[in-house]
Design an enzyme around this catalytic site. Structure first.
Site, short mmCIF file in Angstrom:
data_model
loop_
_atom_site.label_atom_id
_atom_site.label_comp_id
_atom_site.label_asym_id
_atom_site.label_seq_id
_atom_site.Cartn_x
_atom_site.Cartn_y
_atom_site.Cartn_z
N HIS A 136 -23.39 -26.80 -4.19
CA HIS A 136 -24.15 -26.15 -5.27
C HIS A 136 -25.31 -27.04 -5.71
O HIS A 136 -25.19 -27.84 -6.64
CB HIS A 136 -23.20 -25.88 -6.44
CG HIS A 136 -23.69 -24.82 -7.39
ND1 HIS A 136 -22.86 -23.86 -7.92
CD2 HIS A 136 -24.92 -24.56 -7.90
CE1 HIS A 136 -23.56 -23.07 -8.72
NE2 HIS A 136 -24.81 -23.48 -8.73
N HIS A 183 -29.54 -27.14 -6.55
CA HIS A 183 -30.82 -26.44 -6.75
C HIS A 183 -31.94 -27.39 -6.33
O HIS A 183 -32.25 -28.34 -7.05
CB HIS A 183 -30.98 -26.01 -8.22
CG HIS A 183 -29.95 -25.01 -8.66
ND1 HIS A 183 -30.10 -23.65 -8.48
CD2 HIS A 183 -28.73 -25.17 -9.24
CE1 HIS A 183 -29.03 -23.02 -8.94
NE2 HIS A 183 -28.19 -23.91 -9.41
N LEU A 184 -32.52 -27.11 -5.18
CA LEU A 184 -33.57 -28.00 -4.67
C LEU A 184 -34.97 -27.57 -5.13
O LEU A 184 -35.93 -28.33 -4.99
CB LEU A 184 -33.52 -28.07 -3.14
CG LEU A 184 -32.28 -28.76 -2.54
CD1 LEU A 184 -32.31 -28.69 -1.02
CD2 LEU A 184 -32.22 -30.22 -3.00
N ARG A 185 -35.06 -26.35 -5.70
CA ARG A 185 -36.30 -25.87 -6.35
C ARG A 185 -37.48 -25.61 -5.41
O ARG A 185 -38.55 -25.24 -5.89
CB ARG A 185 -36.75 -26.82 -7.45
CG ARG A 185 -35.70 -27.15 -8.49
CD ARG A 185 -35.35 -25.97 -9.34
NE ARG A 185 -34.50 -26.32 -10.48
CZ ARG A 185 -33.57 -25.55 -11.00
NH1 ARG A 185 -33.34 -24.34 -10.48
NH2 ARG A 185 -32.85 -25.93 -12.01
N ASN A 236 -32.06 -19.40 -6.00
CA ASN A 236 -32.99 -19.01 -7.08
C ASN A 236 -34.30 -19.80 -7.04
O ASN A 236 -34.72 -20.39 -8.03
CB ASN A 236 -32.32 -19.14 -8.45
CG ASN A 236 -31.90 -20.57 -8.77
OD1 ASN A 236 -31.73 -21.39 -7.87
ND2 ASN A 236 -31.77 -20.87 -10.05
N ASP A 264 -25.88 -16.68 -8.21
CA ASP A 264 -25.62 -17.73 -9.20
C ASP A 264 -25.81 -17.20 -10.63
O ASP A 264 -25.23 -16.17 -10.96
CB ASP A 264 -26.48 -18.97 -8.92
CG ASP A 264 -25.95 -20.22 -9.64
OD1 ASP A 264 -24.78 -20.18 -10.06
OD2 ASP A 264 -26.68 -21.21 -9.76
N HIS A 314 -21.05 -17.06 -9.87
CA HIS A 314 -21.19 -17.72 -11.17
C HIS A 314 -20.59 -16.73 -12.16
O HIS A 314 -21.18 -15.69 -12.43
CB HIS A 314 -22.68 -17.97 -11.44
CG HIS A 314 -23.02 -18.42 -12.82
ND1 HIS A 314 -23.82 -19.50 -13.08
CD2 HIS A 314 -22.71 -17.93 -14.04
CE1 HIS A 314 -23.98 -19.65 -14.38
NE2 HIS A 314 -23.31 -18.71 -14.99
N ASP A 372 -23.81 -28.67 -9.03
CA ASP A 372 -24.72 -27.77 -9.75
C ASP A 372 -25.96 -28.54 -10.21
O ASP A 372 -26.47 -28.35 -11.32
CB ASP A 372 -24.03 -27.08 -10.93
CG ASP A 372 -24.84 -25.90 -11.46
OD1 ASP A 372 -25.85 -25.51 -10.84
OD2 ASP A 372 -24.46 -25.35 -12.52
N HIS A 429 -34.80 -30.10 -14.11
CA HIS A 429 -35.84 -29.50 -14.96
C HIS A 429 -36.77 -30.61 -15.42
O HIS A 429 -36.31 -31.74 -15.68
CB HIS A 429 -35.23 -28.81 -16.18
CG HIS A 429 -34.43 -27.59 -15.86
ND1 HIS A 429 -35.01 -26.43 -15.37
CD2 HIS A 429 -33.11 -27.34 -15.92
CE1 HIS A 429 -34.07 -25.53 -15.16
NE2 HIS A 429 -32.90 -26.05 -15.48
ZN LIG Z 1 -24.40 -21.28 -11.79
#
Ligand SMILES: [Zn+2]
Lengths: 429, 303
Positions: free
Chosen positions: A61, A63-65, A95, A153, A180, A306, A310
């Site tokens: 899980h 998030h590499l963006r 996402n 997610d 999620h 996760d 940001h």
């Molecule tokens: Zn999530």
């Protein structure tokens, strides 16, 4: 081909149940030998006295963006962060911007990973088009393009009929759906766990039941469809109980827990640190205890970060307006090792939760020290004391709830396919 | 005391010191010339990022009676807006070289977050559903004025406790000052875990009023109707509103408080709001004195 021998380490291989002082040899990109006092010449010898040698960690899980939010993180920086934390495989969440709901985006991510990534990147594609929870994505084409699993997610599929069809279809094409679990209506404006701390801070709360209601729904749908369901970042004690019961009843369910939910509870929101804001929120000490228990007894299959970067300016606003999520790749290991020191997990079980077990959830084939396997390895100094500081993090974003914390245990060297992708210099501690 | 961000943090002694100082400030407010030079040359920024005429004016009068320069910054009238980060906002405020910042914001936690970046005292003038400490202090002062002391007094807080910063600040302050605090309101408006703050939740307004010294009515916000937290104004008024008959359940010498502005006919009937037990106008007068006391204690030469 270059031969590297690592000796003196305590070797931990959960796939074979090995916890022993063994040497390991890398030839080229693969593990070529494991044993006592290996003979033959080596081009390079790594002295690892006092260290642990384990398979590189697997994160389900991340998030590499990239594409779209490279100001938060990129495949290059996110995987550098992974390598620094001891991870050699990460699974990129869907996402991005554009959303990874088409083979073109999946292929783009895989290409960028080949060009820029420090560790192996697997791709999780969106379960529904545009993460809108209405029409399923082209799952078979996405699978053919390389997607290893499907998930919307945090853009939770609220419509149970859509979720049913997604599970059914994914099952038919041999893929797992990652859920999620959070009922967005029940959560409402909630930004923290509903309880005395939320009340005191005057912040809108979301009850644990916002999660458990959805866990119940998805377990029922998994039972109905026979599909493989993986429940992301479990945060509530009730969810753990229901997953345990469902597993006993033969439902094909697996689950993960994040390091921050293992380490922290809702008290951490006092003072309005937006780096303590994530979804699902930090819950009570009782919930945290249930998560630790669930991980120890196998109800929860693995640890997943996760990792949700940001930018500083996005988090530097009022609590309710700040985005959900924290970075986690570089601080996962010491949190899991803390459970070893507390004798909640054996060293081997802790490594298992970071390697073989997550790999098994999605059938990734990673997380082993078997001869012939790719040399994805991590050397761990279990006693290394270090302080989490923003400038010390390899991630482009610094939104960690652990800034300023002193941790014990750190990845000192990481190999992917026999290549060193992270080496902690002697001075940094 | 360096800040007044809430009433949860200060000790009982610190709260009592503010109440005692308020006494002195009230005396100043009753003179012909209502001005003392105590804070001459000091600058107070009143930053109100959520409209609130009453509290802003109260702080402004308080600052002026102490001879401080008061600068009003409002959401529309300044570049300070939610388009910038909190640290940028703090940097801008520091550059103004003020001596104290009074801040009202619609978001819980903003005064505390700004205070972390600033070296000057910060006074929370109400932040979202979190706290409104000067309101609680003026309420406590008003209670002390009415009964001579707070210890052992029964205070019933009625209404939307969940969304009330006034309720939170009063719960912390009054329990600390020795009052017995009861709360009552629609079950959807009683916050989770509130019993941990040492208050007694009651199931009806009648139970809460029984033998009470102080009846504190909270303002109901009409937008809560949309959140489906109560079914109708009619039902609210009849179930949780304060009428003359209901007030008879309280002690004969009971007083009625309301932070204002009053929704007449909803949480409180006009016959009660305007009658003898009502201390609503005293609250306004005491509000200025309380804010003078807080400004004085945080910025004055008092050590
Ligand atoms: Zn999530």
């Amino acid at each position: 081909m270059t031969v590297t021998r690592i000796r003196g380490a305590r070797l931990l291989d959960p796939t074979k149940g090995i916890d022993d002082a063994l040497e390991l040899e890398i030839t080229g990109s693969r593990i070529s030998a494991v044993g006592h006092e290996l003979s033959g010449s080596a081009d390079q010898v790594v002295e690892a006295e006092g260290l642990w040698l384990a398979p590189g960690f697997v994160d389900l899980h991340t998030h590499l963006r990239e594409p779209g939010q490279e100001y938060k993180e990129s495949i290059a920086t996110g995987t550098k962060s992974a390598a620094a934390g001891g991870f050699t495989t990460v699974c990129a969440m869907a996402n991005t911007d554009p959303v990874n709901d088409s083979p073109a985006v999946t292929e783009f991510i895989r290409r960028r990973a080949r060009e820029t990534a420090a560790v192996r990147v697997h791709v999780i594609a969106a379960a529904t088009q545009g993460l809108r929870g209405e029409v399923m994505s082209e799952m078979a084409l996405l699978r053919d393009a390389g997607a290893v699993a499907f998930s919307d997610d945090g853009a939770v599929i609220m419509n149970a009929a859509v979720m049913r069809r997604v599970l059914e279809y994914a099952f038919g094409i041999g893929r797992t759906v990652i859920a999620h679990c959070e009922d967005l209506d029940l959560r409402g404006p909630g930004v923290v766990h509903e309880g005395a701390h939320a009340t005191c801070c005057g912040l809108p709360g979301s009850p644990a039941e916002a999660e458990s209601v959805m866990v119940a729904r998805d377990l029922e749908l998994a039972r109905l469809t026979g599909a493989a369901l993986h429940i992301a970042h479990v945060s509530a004690a009730r969810s753990v109980d229901m997953i345990r019961d469902a597993k006993r009843a033969g439902v094909r369910v697996t689950a993960e827990v994040t390091p921050h939910h293992l380490a922290l509870c809702d008290e951490r929101i006092r003072g309005y640190d937006t780096n303590a804001k994530m979804a699902p929120p930090l819950r009570t000490a009782r919930d945290r205890e249930a998560l630790r228990e669930g991980l120890a007894d196998g109800t929860i299959d693995c640890v997943a970060t996760d990792h949700a970067p940001h930018a500083a300016y996005e988090k530097d606003v009022e609590f309710c307006g700040a985005p959900f999520g924290v970075v986690g790749l570089e601080t996962a290991l010491p949190i899991v090792l803390e459970l070893v020191r507390e004798r909640r997990l054996s060293a081997l079980a802790a490594i298992d939760a970071l390697t073989r077990r997550p790999a098994r959830v999605l059938g990734l084939g990673a997380g082993t020290l078997e001869v012939g396997a790719p040399a994805d390895l991590v050397l761990i100094d279990p006693d290394r004391v270090w302080k989490v500081e923003a400038q010390g993090l390899a991630s482009r974003s610094k939104n960690s709830p652990f800034l300023g914390n002193e941790f014990v245990g750190r990845a000192t060297q990481t190999w992917v396919g026999g290549r060193v992708v992270h080496a902690l210099d002697e001075e940094s501690s | 005391m360096k800040q007044l961000l809430d009433t949860e943090t200060p000790s009982r002694e610190e709260l009592e010191r503010i109440l005692d100082t308020t006494e002195a400030m009230l005396e100043i407010s009753q003179r012909d010339i209502k001005k003392v030079p105590t804070l001459r040359g000091r600058t107070v920024i009143n930053m109100f990022l959520e409209p609130s005429t009453r509290t802003r004016v109260s702080f402004e009068i308080a600052a002026k009676r102490l001879s401080a320069d008061a600068i009003n910054v409002t959401a529309s009238g300044s570049s300070l807006s939610k388009a910038e980060t909190l640290s940028d906002m703090a940097r801008n405020l520091s550059a103004m070289q003020a001596d104290v910042l009074v801040v009202r914001d619609r978001n819980a936690g903003v005064p505390a977050m700004l205070a972390r970046h600033l070296s000057i005292p910060v006074i929370n003038a109400g932040d979202g559903n979190h706290e409104h400490p000067t309101q609680a202090l003026l309420d406590a002062f008003t209670i002390r004025q009415a009964f001579g002391n707070i210890e052992g007094r029964v205070v019933s807080i009625i209404g939307d406790v969940a969304h009330s910063r006034v309720a939170r600040s009063n719960i912390h302050a009054l329990t600390k000052l020795g009052a017995e605090v009861r709360i009552a309101g629609p079950p959807t408006m009683i916050p989770v875990g509130v019993e941990q703050f040492g208050v007694k939740p009651c199931t009806s307004i009648d139970e809460a009023l029984d033998g009470a010294h102080v009846v504190m009515m909270l303002r109901i916000q009409m937008e809560r109707l949309e959140g489906a937290l109560f079914p109708s104004v009619r039902e609210y008024a009849s179930t949780w509103g304060l009428s003359r008959e209901r007030l008879r359940l309280a002690r004969p010498d009971a007083v009625v408080l309301h932070p204002g502005p009053v929704n007449r006919g909803v949480e409180i009937q006009s016959e009660v709001a305007d009658a003898e037990p009502s201390r609503i106008l005293d609250q306004v007068t005491n509000g200025v004195a309380t804010r003078m006391a807080v400004l004085y204690l945080l910025t004055g030469d008092s050590q």
